[in-house]
Design a protein around this motif. Structure first.
Motif, PDB file in Angstrom:
ATOM      1  N   LYS A  51       0.907  -1.077   0.013  1.00  0.00           N
ATOM      2  CA  LYS A  51       0.079  -0.161  -0.046  1.00  0.00           C
ATOM      3  C   LYS A  51       0.905   1.241  -0.036  1.00  0.00           C
ATOM      4  N   ALA A  52       2.134   1.382   0.482  1.00  0.00           N
ATOM      5  CA  ALA A  52       2.708   2.425   0.664  1.00  0.00           C
ATOM      6  C   ALA A  52       3.243   2.745  -0.777  1.00  0.00           C
ATOM      7  N   ARG A  53       3.160   4.020  -1.025  1.00  0.00           N
ATOM      8  CA  ARG A  53       3.646   4.629  -2.302  1.00  0.00           C
ATOM      9  C   ARG A  53       5.189   4.395  -2.460  1.00  0.00           C
ATOM     10  N   ASP A  54       5.913   4.675  -1.381  1.00  0.00           N
ATOM     11  CA  ASP A  54       7.450   4.487  -1.488  1.00  0.00           C
ATOM     12  C   ASP A  54       7.932   3.355  -1.660  1.00  0.00           C
ATOM     13  N   ARG A  55       7.113   2.239  -1.065  1.00  0.00           N
ATOM     14  CA  ARG A  55       7.341   0.833  -1.605  1.00  0.00           C
ATOM     15  C   ARG A  55       7.041   0.173  -2.785  1.00  0.00           C
ATOM     16  N   ILE A  56       5.994   0.834  -3.334  1.00  0.00           N
ATOM     17  CA  ILE A  56       5.444   0.672  -4.630  1.00  0.00           C
ATOM     18  C   ILE A  56       6.661   1.169  -5.720  1.00  0.00           C
ATOM     19  N   ALA A  57       6.989   2.407  -5.406  1.00  0.00           N
ATOM     20  CA  ALA A  57       7.930   3.188  -6.275  1.00  0.00           C
ATOM     21  C   ALA A  57       9.242   2.066  -6.321  1.00  0.00           C
ATOM     22  N   VAL A  58       9.781   1.656  -5.316  1.00  0.00           N
ATOM     23  CA  VAL A  58      10.892   0.939  -5.246  1.00  0.00           C
ATOM     24  C   VAL A  58      10.814  -0.407  -5.892  1.00  0.00           C
ATOM     25  N   LEU A  59       9.449  -1.042  -5.746  1.00  0.00           N
ATOM     26  CA  LEU A  59       9.253  -2.453  -6.313  1.00  0.00           C
ATOM     27  C   LEU A  59       9.178  -2.424  -7.894  1.00  0.00           C
ATOM     28  N   ALA A  60       8.634  -1.073  -8.344  1.00  0.00           N
ATOM     29  CA  ALA A  60       8.249  -0.952  -9.712  1.00  0.00           C
ATOM     30  C   ALA A  60       9.751  -0.465 -10.317  1.00  0.00           C
ATOM     31  N   ALA A  61      10.609   0.359  -9.495  1.00  0.00           N
ATOM     32  CA  ALA A  61      11.932   0.579 -10.119  1.00  0.00           C
ATOM     33  C   ALA A  61      12.895  -0.649 -10.247  1.00  0.00           C
ATOM     34  N   LEU A  62      12.881  -1.456  -9.327  1.00  0.00           N
ATOM     35  CA  LEU A  62      13.402  -2.754  -9.404  1.00  0.00           C
ATOM     36  C   LEU A  62      13.057  -3.678 -10.466  1.00  0.00           C
ATOM     37  N   ASN A  63      11.647  -3.847 -10.644  1.00  0.00           N
ATOM     38  CA  ASN A  63      11.159  -4.719 -11.687  1.00  0.00           C
ATOM     39  C   ASN A  63      11.679  -3.946 -13.126  1.00  0.00           C
TER      40      ASN A  63
END
Length: 120
Positions: A51-63
């Motif tokens: 749910k956290a935007r920052d975690r979503i951003a990190v996961l998306a960047a890594l993907n």
């Protein structure tokens, strides 16, 4: 104040607006990158586990970084350009370049998410 050759472009990522700087002739590429990031972040959000935007951003960047690495590494391994005269691969130079690109991406994400807090 804009630098010469730089323009401000407003984009939306996960329904939030961001003003980004880009070269005058780079808007199309920036918008394609934003679409890729937005799609990756929305897929992660819609999966419902993060749910956290920052975690979503990190996961998306890594993907995205992983996808680029797989694509570039595969093309590099399958070409004759990966071999030096002594037969050693130039993979370490390629990895260093990819690491620099990933760091630049993370810095851009930090700048874009500054109002929400830094990623790292």
């Amino acid at each position: 104040m804009n630098k010469p050759g730089i323009k401000q472009v407003e984009v939306q990522i996960m329904s939030q607006s961001y003003m980004l700087a880009c070269p005058v002739d780079g808007e199309e590429a920036l918008r394609e990158a934003v679409a890729k990031v937005d799609g990756a972040m929305c897929r992660i959000r819609d999966a419902g586990k993060v749910k956290a935007r920052d975690r979503i951003a990190v996961l998306a960047a890594l993907n995205i970084a992983f996808e680029l690495f797989q694509k570039d590494a595969g093309a590099f391994r399958n070409s004759s350009f990966g071999q030096t005269e002594s037969g050693e691969t130039e993979e370490s130079a390629r990895l260093a370049e990819q690491e620099a690109q990933l760091q630049a991406l993370l810095q851009r994400l930090d700048a874009a998410l500054a109002p929400d807090g830094r990623l790292f």
